[in-house]
Design a protein around this motif. Sequence first.
Motif, PDB file in Angstrom:
ATOM      1  N   GLN A 239      -0.711  -2.735   2.841  1.00 35.67           N
ATOM      2  CA  GLN A 239      -2.076  -2.563   2.993  1.00 35.67           C
ATOM      3  C   GLN A 239      -2.902  -3.889   2.764  1.00 35.67           C
ATOM      4  N   GLU A 240      -2.447  -4.719   1.593  1.00 40.38           N
ATOM      5  CA  GLU A 240      -2.766  -5.837   1.122  1.00 40.38           C
ATOM      6  C   GLU A 240      -2.889  -6.916   2.359  1.00 40.38           C
ATOM      7  N   MET A 241      -1.682  -6.934   3.137  1.00 42.75           N
ATOM      8  CA  MET A 241      -1.503  -8.014   4.172  1.00 42.75           C
ATOM      9  C   MET A 241      -2.446  -7.597   5.272  1.00 42.75           C
ATOM     10  N   LEU A 242      -2.530  -6.298   5.701  1.00 38.19           N
ATOM     11  CA  LEU A 242      -3.450  -6.016   6.707  1.00 38.19           C
ATOM     12  C   LEU A 242      -4.903  -5.966   6.337  1.00 38.19           C
ATOM     13  N   GLN A 247     -11.549  -8.621  10.221  1.00 38.44           N
ATOM     14  CA  GLN A 247     -11.820  -7.495  11.467  1.00 38.44           C
ATOM     15  C   GLN A 247     -11.634  -6.038  10.683  1.00 38.44           C
ATOM     16  N   VAL A 248     -10.862  -6.023   9.473  1.00 44.46           N
ATOM     17  CA  VAL A 248     -10.437  -4.597   9.241  1.00 44.46           C
ATOM     18  C   VAL A 248     -11.308  -4.237   8.028  1.00 44.46           C
ATOM     19  N   ALA A 249     -11.768  -2.988   8.161  1.00 45.68           N
ATOM     20  CA  ALA A 249     -12.674  -2.368   7.155  1.00 45.68           C
ATOM     21  C   ALA A 249     -11.838  -1.651   6.108  1.00 45.68           C
ATOM     22  N   SER A 250     -10.944  -0.814   6.504  1.00 46.44           N
ATOM     23  CA  SER A 250     -10.095   0.087   5.514  1.00 46.44           C
ATOM     24  C   SER A 250      -8.797   0.212   6.266  1.00 46.44           C
ATOM     25  N   ILE A 251      -7.764   0.946   5.383  1.00 48.68           N
ATOM     26  CA  ILE A 251      -6.533   1.183   5.880  1.00 48.68           C
ATOM     27  C   ILE A 251      -6.086   2.404   5.095  1.00 48.68           C
ATOM     28  N   ILE A 260       0.507   4.448   9.334  1.00 46.80           N
ATOM     29  CA  ILE A 260      -0.780   3.694   8.912  1.00 46.80           C
ATOM     30  C   ILE A 260      -1.661   3.603   9.997  1.00 46.80           C
ATOM     31  N   THR A 261      -2.952   3.767   9.475  1.00 47.74           N
ATOM     32  CA  THR A 261      -4.075   3.533  10.263  1.00 47.74           C
ATOM     33  C   THR A 261      -4.969   2.662   9.726  1.00 47.74           C
TER      34      THR A 261
END
Length: 310
Positions: A239-242, A247-251, A260-261
């Motif tokens: 999750q840290e990498m993503l 552009q990413v708000a949450s995982i 994974i979403t």
Amino acid sequence: MIETEQLTRRYGTLTAVDALSFRAEPGQVLGLLGPNGAGKSTAMRMIAGFLAPTSGTARVCGHDVRKEPTKAKRALGYLPEGAPSYGELTVREFLTFIARMRGLPRERAFLRFDEVVGRLQLEEVLDICIDTLSKGLRRRVGLAQAILHDPPVLMLDEPTDGLDPNQKHTVRQLIDAMARERTILISTHLLEEVHALCNRVVIIANGRLLADATPAELEGRSRYHGAVSFSAPGSGVSQEMLGRLPQVASIEVDPLDGRITVFPRPGERILEPVETLLRQQGLEVSEIQLERGRLDEVFRQITIGSEGRA
């Protein structure tokens, strides 16, 4: 083709349908969607002329169902909830009776009988009493009587209820083919029906209209709209990498299957950045998918709450 204006039905202190207004146009398959007890069947019975509204109006092909009931019913094919019929009759006798009641000329009646029976695969049960048929077959007989007179407007209350997957597919193909020339109103609480059949959706709860939109517009309200989901068993995706992607708000990670979403920030598109990151890291993933949005989530948001508690 179908229009309601402030359509209301009360039973004492209970308001089953509350000032319902909507319009269905030719070529549309309009889904009347709502939880059980929302007022869907009551609304359809009023449009069909089987139940008088407390107030408001309903029109079918321009004919007011109270002022011009015969003209309205001529233009309408109706499959009620439960598909009521005359159980002591055979399928052949029942459909012949319906053709006579609809006033079909003899040659036209023969032609429509053969066409409808063939489309709904009823040939093998024509001489069997309706009471002895399975629920799915009775449903198909009910649909046959609704379309026998080839009406410009169809109202179908839970049209695939009791059908097996193959029968559902056949009925959906039939509805899709008929929709090109007709207005079709389908009452359902099954979200799969919306995806399979409808190009517009009206959502009601407690008899009130809460949403009127296309399926795509409703999916756009979902927090999953534009999200990217994938499976990466044993690949070491973190999750840290993503989360380092701007552009990413949450995982989120599904605790059951590890799927994974990744959710985007407002206005951002993240499929390409996520795919690029995974490729650069040499990580193997499967079933990567750009989410359209989830109707079940939107349905719950709309129907559960202060304005529409189911």
